[in-house]
Design an enzyme around this catalytic site. Structure first.
Site, PDB file in Angstrom:
ATOM      1  N   ALA A 191      -6.356  18.763  -7.469  1.00 43.90           N
ATOM      2  CA  ALA A 191      -5.390  19.332  -6.512  1.00 43.90           C
ATOM      3  C   ALA A 191      -4.242  18.371  -6.258  1.00 43.90           C
ATOM      4  O   ALA A 191      -3.077  18.775  -6.176  1.00 43.90           O
ATOM      5  CB  ALA A 191      -6.102  19.673  -5.204  1.00 43.90           C
ATOM      6  N   SER A 192      -4.549  17.075  -6.131  1.00 46.04           N
ATOM      7  CA  SER A 192      -3.491  16.099  -5.885  1.00 46.04           C
ATOM      8  C   SER A 192      -2.539  16.001  -7.065  1.00 46.04           C
ATOM      9  O   SER A 192      -1.325  15.858  -6.891  1.00 46.04           O
ATOM     10  CB  SER A 192      -4.103  14.723  -5.584  1.00 46.04           C
ATOM     11  OG  SER A 192      -4.700  14.141  -6.733  1.00 46.04           O
ATOM     12  N   LYS A 193      -3.073  16.084  -8.279  1.00 50.71           N
ATOM     13  CA  LYS A 193      -2.232  15.987  -9.470  1.00 50.71           C
ATOM     14  C   LYS A 193      -1.440  17.272  -9.695  1.00 50.71           C
ATOM     15  O   LYS A 193      -0.290  17.224 -10.169  1.00 50.71           O
ATOM     16  CB  LYS A 193      -3.084  15.660 -10.695  1.00 50.71           C
ATOM     17  CG  LYS A 193      -3.724  14.271 -10.645  1.00 50.71           C
ATOM     18  CD  LYS A 193      -2.671  13.163 -10.545  1.00 50.71           C
ATOM     19  CE  LYS A 193      -3.280  11.781 -10.644  1.00 50.71           C
ATOM     20  NZ  LYS A 193      -2.258  10.703 -10.596  1.00 50.71           N
TER      21      LYS A 193
ATOM     22  N   TYR B  24      -9.155  15.552  -6.803  1.00 49.54           N
ATOM     23  CA  TYR B  24      -8.247  14.828  -7.699  1.00 49.54           C
ATOM     24  C   TYR B  24      -7.301  15.808  -8.404  1.00 49.54           C
ATOM     25  O   TYR B  24      -6.086  15.571  -8.476  1.00 49.54           O
ATOM     26  CB  TYR B  24      -9.074  14.056  -8.724  1.00 49.54           C
ATOM     27  CG  TYR B  24      -8.269  13.269  -9.731  1.00 49.54           C
ATOM     28  CD1 TYR B  24      -7.616  12.103  -9.370  1.00 49.54           C
ATOM     29  CD2 TYR B  24      -8.172  13.694 -11.055  1.00 49.54           C
ATOM     30  CE1 TYR B  24      -6.890  11.363 -10.296  1.00 49.54           C
ATOM     31  CE2 TYR B  24      -7.444  12.966 -11.992  1.00 49.54           C
ATOM     32  CZ  TYR B  24      -6.814  11.812 -11.607  1.00 49.54           C
ATOM     33  OH  TYR B  24      -6.102  11.095 -12.529  1.00 49.54           O
TER      34      TYR B  24
ATOM     35  N   SER C 110      -1.803  14.099 -14.483  1.00 50.91           N
ATOM     36  CA  SER C 110      -3.062  14.181 -15.221  1.00 50.91           C
ATOM     37  C   SER C 110      -3.197  15.571 -15.812  1.00 50.91           C
ATOM     38  O   SER C 110      -2.631  16.539 -15.277  1.00 50.91           O
ATOM     39  CB  SER C 110      -4.240  13.908 -14.284  1.00 50.91           C
ATOM     40  OG  SER C 110      -5.469  14.249 -14.902  1.00 50.91           O
TER      41      SER C 110
ATOM     42  N   ASP D 261       0.854  -1.189   0.000  1.00 56.27           N
ATOM     43  CA  ASP D 261       0.000   0.000   0.000  1.00 56.27           C
ATOM     44  C   ASP D 261       0.887   1.235   0.000  1.00 56.27           C
ATOM     45  O   ASP D 261       1.644   1.459   0.950  1.00 56.27           O
ATOM     46  CB  ASP D 261      -0.889  -0.018   1.248  1.00 56.27           C
ATOM     47  CG  ASP D 261      -1.906   1.119   1.278  1.00 56.27           C
ATOM     48  OD1 ASP D 261      -1.747   2.091   0.519  1.00 56.27           O
ATOM     49  OD2 ASP D 261      -2.862   1.026   2.070  1.00 56.27           O
TER      50      ASP D 261
END
Length: 330
Positions: free
Chosen positions: A203-205, A201, A188, A109
């Protein structure tokens, strides 16, 4: 007062100077990039992956699975990492059939620091080296931010998409320095293109892109290269509706899939197969490209956002205001 005047002068003169510079340098620069990508790199600078060691996270399905097969076709040794061992075993079997001399399966993980340190150590203990680290593991969500039921439930998006890559990269860097290897970060287009209903999503990318752009400068003296891939909407478990719901619970929902397509303006843009996406990414990494987009025409959207941000904002606002053709999941 002196500093204030300096800033006033810079505000007055620096923008037009940079604008003129860009007008002069941009055409020959992009012409060189085009020739370099099409002719020079493919002929003289493609990395031979035969016998090299590649680690891929999120390798059990989607883009990650196809990335494994692309490296296998190039005769690379593989370490494939994900949480679903049964799927990993199937991927490993196919990868050997595609030509990989050896495949190490690791069930782990990426949100757990100890797991990330563990599979890097396992890679080195088994193969003795690491040449390409492919950080692909990711999850998504789809809902307007104001409708999110419980914000802490969306923390796994950042944990997987950003911290999972950061942890793995941290432990891999000493070994990549020895091999003068490469990091391939699967980001992305949402990292730089407006993506209504995909705020978590995106923001994370965006964080991932910024992190690796900065890290590229830091690692340049050590010979470690970085390729940042920005896929559009790819045929994968995400596009098939597997993502966090408004409650922040992982689920698979066909209507969620249709809503995601709408959020990406896919009424006009077709989905790209994960096979084609993986081939583009690995080709770009082996050529030594700094960045890769699939489909390539998303680069035009980036230019539009840079030079005409208000127009892009208006288009996405208009698209977001359209009533969905399907009912959004609860």
């Amino acid at each position: 007062m002196e500093h204030f005047l300096i800033h006033k002068l810079l505000n007055l003169f620096l923008p037009p100077i940079i604008f003129i510079f860009l007008c002069i340098i941009t055409p020959p620069y992009y012409l060189f990039k085009l020739v370099n990508t099409i002719l020079i790199k493919p002929l003289f600078f493609v990395e031979d992956m035969t016998g090299k060691v590649v680690l891929v996270t999120g390798a059990s399905s989607g883009i990650g699975e196809q990335l494994v097969y692309e490296y296998a076709r190039r005769k690379a040794h593989l370490v494939i990492v994900a949480r679903r061992k049964n799927l990993l075993d199937e991927v490993a079997k196919k990868a050997r059939g595609f030509g990989s001399p050896d495949v190490l399966v690791v069930c782990a993980d990426v949100t757990k620091v100890d797991d990330c340190e563990g599979f890097i150590k396992e890679t080195i203990n088994y193969f003795g080296r690491l040449d390409h680290l492919v950080n692909n593991a990711g999850i998504s969500s789809l809902c307007p931010f104001k409708e999110a039921k419980n914000i802490p439930n969306f923390a796994p998006i950042m944990d997987v998409n950003f911290w999972g890559s950061v942890y793995t990269t941290h432990f891999a860097i000493p070994h990549l320095q020895k091999s003068k290897g490469r990091i391939v970060a699967i980001a992305s287009v949402t990292g730089w293109l407006l993506a209504p209903k995909l705020s978590f999503y995106a923001a994370s990318k965006a964080a991932l892109i910024s992190f690796y752009e900065t890290l590229r400068v830091e690692l340049q003296p050590d010979g470690v290269k970085i390729t940042i891939a920005s896929p559009g909407v790819i045929d994968s478990e995400m596009s098939q509706g597997k993502m966090l719901s408004k409650e922040g619970a992982m689920k698979v929902d066909k209507e969620l899939s249709d809503g995601m397509k709408e959020a990406f303006l896919l009424g006009m843009i077709p989905i790209v197969s994960s096979e084609i996406c993986a081939q583009t990414i690995v080709n770009g990494a082996c050529r030594g490209d700094r960045s890769v987009s699939e489909p390539a025409y998303y680069g035009a959207f980036y230019l539009a956002k840079v030079f005409c941000p208000e127009i892009v904002h208006w288009i996405f606002t208009w698209m977001n205001s359209l009533k969905p053709a399907i009912k959004e999941p609860l």
